[in-house]
Scaffold this motif. Sequence first.
Motif, PDB file in Angstrom:
ATOM      1  N   LYS A  37      -0.902   0.376  -9.793  1.00  0.00           N
ATOM      2  CA  LYS A  37      -0.324   1.847  -9.610  1.00  0.00           C
ATOM      3  C   LYS A  37      -1.125   3.070  -9.730  1.00  0.00           C
ATOM      4  N   LEU A  38      -2.103   2.673 -10.445  1.00  0.00           N
ATOM      5  CA  LEU A  38      -3.028   4.018 -10.766  1.00  0.00           C
ATOM      6  C   LEU A  38      -3.777   4.438  -9.472  1.00  0.00           C
ATOM      7  N   LYS A  39      -4.278   2.953  -8.886  1.00  0.00           N
ATOM      8  CA  LYS A  39      -5.157   3.325  -7.446  1.00  0.00           C
ATOM      9  C   LYS A  39      -4.358   3.810  -6.658  1.00  0.00           C
ATOM     10  N   ALA A  40      -2.966   3.377  -6.396  1.00  0.00           N
ATOM     11  CA  ALA A  40      -2.159   3.821  -5.295  1.00  0.00           C
ATOM     12  C   ALA A  40      -1.881   5.153  -5.617  1.00  0.00           C
ATOM     13  N   TYR A  41      -1.758   5.845  -6.725  1.00  0.00           N
ATOM     14  CA  TYR A  41      -1.652   7.320  -6.916  1.00  0.00           C
ATOM     15  C   TYR A  41      -2.873   8.026  -6.556  1.00  0.00           C
ATOM     16  N   THR A  42      -4.087   7.535  -7.052  1.00  0.00           N
ATOM     17  CA  THR A  42      -5.509   8.287  -6.714  1.00  0.00           C
ATOM     18  C   THR A  42      -5.905   8.122  -5.207  1.00  0.00           C
ATOM     19  N   ASP A  43      -5.096   7.353  -4.472  1.00  0.00           N
ATOM     20  CA  ASP A  43      -5.454   7.125  -3.222  1.00  0.00           C
ATOM     21  C   ASP A  43      -4.425   8.134  -2.391  1.00  0.00           C
ATOM     22  N   THR A  44      -3.598   8.795  -2.773  1.00  0.00           N
ATOM     23  CA  THR A  44      -2.739   9.767  -2.438  1.00  0.00           C
ATOM     24  C   THR A  44      -3.375  10.970  -1.984  1.00  0.00           C
ATOM     25  N   ASP A  45      -2.797  11.954  -1.179  1.00  0.00           N
ATOM     26  CA  ASP A  45      -3.439  13.307  -1.022  1.00  0.00           C
ATOM     27  C   ASP A  45      -3.170  14.076  -2.152  1.00  0.00           C
TER      28      ASP A  45
END
Length: 208
Positions: free
Chosen positions: A187-195
Amino acid sequence: MTHYTITYFQVKGRCGAIRLLLADQGQEWKEDVVAFDAWMKGDLKKTCTFGQLPKFQDGNFTLFQSNAILRYLARKHGLYGKNDQEHALIDMMNDAVEDLRLKYIKLIYQNYDAGKDQYITDLPGDLCKFETILSNNKGGFLVGDKISFADYNLLDLMMNHQVLSPTCLDKFTHLKSYVDRLSSRPKLKAYTDTDEWKKVPINGNGKQ
Ligand SMILES: N[C@@H](CCC(=O)N[C@@H](CS)C(=O)NCC(=O)O)C(=O)O
């Protein structure tokens, strides 16, 4: 329904760790972004208990001070250890992260051009403390075997330091693998991959 709101400038700054915690815990929140020009008018500042941001709202409840916000979320989401001793140790770790964050902020806002090289030279003296803590604790986190708010705070600060000095963690194998492991939590990676995360500058003055 989103009940959390972060009111802050368009930077990661003192909200990076809060956002990482919320994203990793599967929480939604609203961002109320304050433009610097609007802030300079002073109306919002007057309503802030200490005249500063971030401001955090949970429904009708309003809180200031980034570390108090982290602690509040830690209590609500089970990120504060399993007994009084772990609780105290997590506080201790977070205080140490805050000590390094203050040094980093001082460099960024007061002495970047003249002080960056010396800061990077001295940095291992701080990083080795966290390296020792992580190599001694077999649980994989700063304290115990479960993530705490202090881990999100350290992760955020280490990510900033990897931008400042991309190789700064290379000598610290436990700290490096901890940062890699935490930053790849799904979940953390999914967020840090967002613009939403990537496009927001780390600091307010363009230095990083
Ligand atoms: N100890 C406070 C520090 C807050 C702080 O330094 N806020 C800065 C931005 S990161 C601010 O509001 N600056 C604008 C001003 O002081 O007018 C915290 O951790 O929240």
